[in-house]
Design a protein around this motif. Sequence first.
Motif, PDB file in Angstrom:
ATOM      1  N   GLU A 525     131.639  20.190  -5.663  1.00  0.00           N
ATOM      2  CA  GLU A 525     132.082  21.751  -5.474  1.00  0.00           C
ATOM      3  C   GLU A 525     132.125  21.456  -7.653  1.00  0.00           C
ATOM      4  OE1 GLU A 525     136.786  20.735  -6.670  1.00  0.00           O
ATOM      5  OE2 GLU A 525     136.390  19.033  -5.109  1.00  0.00           O
ATOM      6  N   SER A 526     131.117  20.633  -7.825  1.00  0.00           N
ATOM      7  CA  SER A 526     130.753  21.469  -9.260  1.00  0.00           C
ATOM      8  C   SER A 526     130.296  23.207  -8.985  1.00  0.00           C
ATOM      9  CB  SER A 526     129.826  20.639  -9.872  1.00  0.00           C
ATOM     10  OG  SER A 526     128.268  20.390  -9.308  1.00  0.00           O
ATOM     11  N   GLU A 527     130.371  23.331 -10.822  1.00  0.00           N
ATOM     12  CA  GLU A 527     129.624  24.482 -10.698  1.00  0.00           C
ATOM     13  C   GLU A 527     128.452  24.922 -11.225  1.00  0.00           C
ATOM     14  OE1 GLU A 527     130.152  28.551 -13.448  1.00  0.00           O
ATOM     15  OE2 GLU A 527     130.670  26.974 -14.747  1.00  0.00           O
ATOM     16  N   ASP A 528     127.923  23.632 -10.917  1.00  0.00           N
ATOM     17  CA  ASP A 528     125.448  23.732 -10.705  1.00  0.00           C
ATOM     18  C   ASP A 528     125.543  23.813  -9.731  1.00  0.00           C
ATOM     19  OD1 ASP A 528     125.991  23.472 -13.345  1.00  0.00           O
ATOM     20  OD2 ASP A 528     125.970  21.093 -13.552  1.00  0.00           O
ATOM     21  N   HIS A 529     126.536  22.420  -8.701  1.00  0.00           N
ATOM     22  CA  HIS A 529     126.073  23.137  -7.298  1.00  0.00           C
ATOM     23  C   HIS A 529     126.478  24.505  -6.218  1.00  0.00           C
ATOM     24  CE1 HIS A 529     125.709  21.500  -3.269  1.00  0.00           C
ATOM     25  NE2 HIS A 529     127.565  21.472  -3.047  1.00  0.00           N
ATOM     26  N   LEU A 530     127.071  24.812  -6.534  1.00  0.00           N
ATOM     27  CA  LEU A 530     127.871  25.659  -6.062  1.00  0.00           C
ATOM     28  C   LEU A 530     126.673  27.126  -6.306  1.00  0.00           C
ATOM     29  CD1 LEU A 530     131.634  25.505  -6.183  1.00  0.00           C
ATOM     30  CD2 LEU A 530     129.762  24.616  -4.139  1.00  0.00           C
ATOM     31  N   ARG A 531     126.701  26.940  -7.373  1.00  0.00           N
ATOM     32  CA  ARG A 531     125.467  28.108  -7.935  1.00  0.00           C
ATOM     33  C   ARG A 531     123.743  28.224  -7.865  1.00  0.00           C
ATOM     34  NH1 ARG A 531     127.962  30.896 -13.860  1.00  0.00           N
ATOM     35  NH2 ARG A 531     125.769  32.192 -13.241  1.00  0.00           N
ATOM     36  N   ASP A 532     124.047  26.563  -7.757  1.00  0.00           N
ATOM     37  CA  ASP A 532     122.107  26.324  -7.084  1.00  0.00           C
ATOM     38  C   ASP A 532     122.013  27.397  -5.291  1.00  0.00           C
ATOM     39  OD1 ASP A 532     120.207  25.092  -6.252  1.00  0.00           O
ATOM     40  OD2 ASP A 532     120.744  23.091  -6.328  1.00  0.00           O
ATOM     41  N   PRO A 533     120.657  28.011  -6.133  1.00  0.00           N
ATOM     42  CA  PRO A 533     120.222  29.115  -4.777  1.00  0.00           C
ATOM     43  C   PRO A 533     119.922  27.998  -3.326  1.00  0.00           C
ATOM     44  CG  PRO A 533     118.823  29.098  -6.879  1.00  0.00           C
ATOM     45  CD  PRO A 533     119.416  28.323  -7.463  1.00  0.00           C
ATOM     46  N   LYS A 534     119.724  26.870  -3.547  1.00  0.00           N
ATOM     47  CA  LYS A 534     119.413  26.052  -2.764  1.00  0.00           C
ATOM     48  C   LYS A 534     120.782  25.985  -1.469  1.00  0.00           C
ATOM     49  CE  LYS A 534     117.376  22.012  -1.141  1.00  0.00           C
ATOM     50  NZ  LYS A 534     117.958  21.655   0.399  1.00  0.00           N
ATOM     51  N   PHE A 535     122.364  25.891  -1.905  1.00  0.00           N
ATOM     52  CA  PHE A 535     122.893  25.358  -1.641  1.00  0.00           C
ATOM     53  C   PHE A 535     123.026  26.669  -0.872  1.00  0.00           C
ATOM     54  CE2 PHE A 535     127.594  26.755  -1.557  1.00  0.00           C
ATOM     55  CZ  PHE A 535     128.423  26.230  -1.020  1.00  0.00           C
ATOM     56  N   GLN A 536     123.046  27.625  -2.064  1.00  0.00           N
ATOM     57  CA  GLN A 536     123.229  29.305  -1.116  1.00  0.00           C
ATOM     58  C   GLN A 536     123.671  29.644   0.033  1.00  0.00           C
ATOM     59  OE1 GLN A 536     123.257  31.700  -4.866  1.00  0.00           O
ATOM     60  NE2 GLN A 536     124.745  30.723  -5.944  1.00  0.00           N
ATOM     61  N   LEU A 537     121.657  29.828   0.114  1.00  0.00           N
ATOM     62  CA  LEU A 537     119.767  29.981   0.899  1.00  0.00           C
ATOM     63  C   LEU A 537     121.146  29.372   2.583  1.00  0.00           C
ATOM     64  CD1 LEU A 537     118.646  32.196   1.319  1.00  0.00           C
ATOM     65  CD2 LEU A 537     117.022  30.811   0.295  1.00  0.00           C
ATOM     66  N   ASP A 538     121.157  27.477   1.649  1.00  0.00           N
ATOM     67  CA  ASP A 538     121.142  26.126   3.249  1.00  0.00           C
ATOM     68  C   ASP A 538     122.893  27.226   3.605  1.00  0.00           C
ATOM     69  OD1 ASP A 538     118.847  25.453   2.211  1.00  0.00           O
ATOM     70  OD2 ASP A 538     119.668  23.934   1.477  1.00  0.00           O
ATOM     71  N   ALA A 539     123.118  27.569   3.219  1.00  0.00           N
ATOM     72  CA  ALA A 539     124.521  27.923   3.873  1.00  0.00           C
ATOM     73  C   ALA A 539     124.209  29.343   4.463  1.00  0.00           C
ATOM     74  CB  ALA A 539     125.642  28.269   2.509  1.00  0.00           C
ATOM     75  N   PHE A 540     123.796  30.028   3.740  1.00  0.00           N
ATOM     76  CA  PHE A 540     123.069  31.032   5.137  1.00  0.00           C
ATOM     77  C   PHE A 540     122.620  30.853   6.158  1.00  0.00           C
ATOM     78  CE2 PHE A 540     123.955  35.534   1.949  1.00  0.00           C
ATOM     79  CZ  PHE A 540     125.404  34.844   1.317  1.00  0.00           C
ATOM     80  N   ARG A 541     122.216  30.305   5.550  1.00  0.00           N
ATOM     81  CA  ARG A 541     120.684  29.983   7.100  1.00  0.00           C
ATOM     82  C   ARG A 541     121.294  28.607   8.057  1.00  0.00           C
ATOM     83  NH1 ARG A 541     115.146  29.574   3.271  1.00  0.00           N
ATOM     84  NH2 ARG A 541     114.845  31.909   3.087  1.00  0.00           N
TER      85      ARG A 541
END
Length: 689
Positions: A525-541
């Motif tokens: 739940e760190s900000e760096d993780h949540l703002r990582d494009p890989k996390f965001q795109l992985d979540a959408f996909r």
Amino acid sequence: MQGQDSNPTAGDDHRLAVRRIQRLSLHLTPIPRSLCDSDELQMLRCSRGTPKLVVETSNLSDYMRGKNREIQERIYEYFNSKPELQTPLEISKDDHRELCMRQLVGLVREAGIRPFRYVVDEPAKYFAVLEAVGSVDMSLGIKTGVQYSLWGGSVVNLGTKKHRDKYYDGIDSLEYPGCFAMTELHHGSNVQGLQTTATFDPLANEFIINTPNDGAIKWWIGNAAVHGKFATVFAKLLLPTHDIKGVSDMGVHAFIVPIRDLKTHQTLPGVEIHDCGQKVGLNGVDNGALKFSSVRIPRDNLLNRFGDVSRDGKYTSSLPTKNKRFAAMLGELVGGRVGLAYSSVGVLKISTTIAIRYSLLRQQFGPPKQPEISILDYQSHQHKLMPMLASTYAFHFATVHLVDNYSEMKRSHDEELIADVHVLSAGLKAYVTSYTAKALSICREACGGHGYAAVNRFGILRNDHDIFQTFEGDNTVLLQQVAADLLKQYKEKFQGGRFTVTWNYLRESMNAYLSQPNPVTARWESEDHLRDPKFQLDAFRYRTSRLLQSVAVRLRKHSKTLGGFGAWNRCLNHLLTLAESHIESVILSKFIEAVEICPDENSRAALKLVCDLYALDRIWKDIGTYRNVDYVAPNKAKAIHKLTEYLSFQVRNIARELVDTFDLPDHVTKAPIAMKSEAYSHYTQYVGF
């Protein structure tokens, strides 16, 4: 800050507020929502100023608007210099139609903007023209599209050299104003079900166009009621045979049918034209209904790129089946969907600009004995408008990508790209126009009573844009096309088939997305993780992959008892959600790409902030899906929510610069409450003070 400073003294307020901001990346505690005294208000102002990004609007605008900026500015300047061509707030239907035609004639013949010359050779420039003229008057944008995308586009895309040689110059100069007569009273989205007939008469070497019943009357045909002289009529091509049936149905084809005399403008024999009347919006477009009674046209008026009839009545085509010919024909007409998606983003830019500028201007309430604060300082207002602003940016880059792909498709005729553009144009048109329609109402509400004044445009924009959700394909139908393609690709994945361009992410890593969520990652739940494009795109996909797999299982199960159609209907809402999820994944991926390649460091930082807000806001809005499958643990969900609120707060700090980047002059936004300076003075002058 659990278990720490749970009961701070009044003297600790400043230290606590500063620590909350500085240590956001560790504990993601939001800015205090209740600011009761002047010291706390001052702290908010200081904290808002410290992290504010420096945004050079000219640099960011250059990056976003690109090489077609100049032609849009020419259009804006031309109409600004012609008060007689500007649409008044109160205008009758008939006057609006005549004004709209004068606007189009002025654009082409006086301003020297020739949209038809860009339709085939420079599609990106053509769509930029559509966006600009739609900003002047949305009726003008649609009338331009009818003349050049639909009527003109059908001639150049479905016809052959003989048609271009005969009609191109007249369409370009407006000497040949025309219509696109596809939709019928009983049939719109189901084009293969059209009932109008075109029967070949070999003795006369002519086609006979007939409307067999009232359900086959061509309906909602733009340019038909007043100005059109030709129509591209879509009809079933019938050839006489010597068997018991008497005719052979070769499927839906397109025909050029004159409907009015070129000199007298009188309706031609056998053609019946009626006015569809007043509409909810777009009353500058003269929609009419067409009925044909044994109207004869030369055989050469068949637009014969995909199928032809010889002098002796024999049918030939390079495509072997009726379905393939139909698909090829519709594939050449996707430009209309591309234009609607692109233009809808233009409408969204105008509405967000008006709402945000006014929200920065309007001050209301505040701490006791202190100046009133901007309504955009309220968290509730940021929640309404900042994710919308982020979505506007996201849609901009997604539709630019669509236009680029469409342009390349027209150049290369690559089959894989054709399939990709067909699905992507359907999905983006449906998703973006639906979002914009809802956003217009939110913007009106965000401006309170002043948003209800016609002069401030929300009502006009909302009414004019509303039909974007229906024409060029009803949005629900278009999303089903996306879902059907996803299922087709899903099936082919397990048969070694090739994926279209927007399916690369599933080809490359679908198994990973469908695997059991990592219990460790689910708790990061760190900000760096949540703002990582890989996390965001992985979540959408991941969400798209789960939806696809589950709906495939459901369809298989229900088809055993309900059949294919019944199973599809039983799972329809699931299918629509799947399509929207896929489109959101494409939108985010294109936004991330745009951030990464932005050459200006400050602009890139601003875009990254906006992109993070778009991604996390979308994840939060569907957090139930992620929680149900343990993709996101409870504390991580809470962290996403808190960070989304904080990012909205940060975007608010550069909201003025972000809307200024759209580079919409005051004479384009028009709304007094959106003027860059002295907005209230403009507003009071409008009502007569």
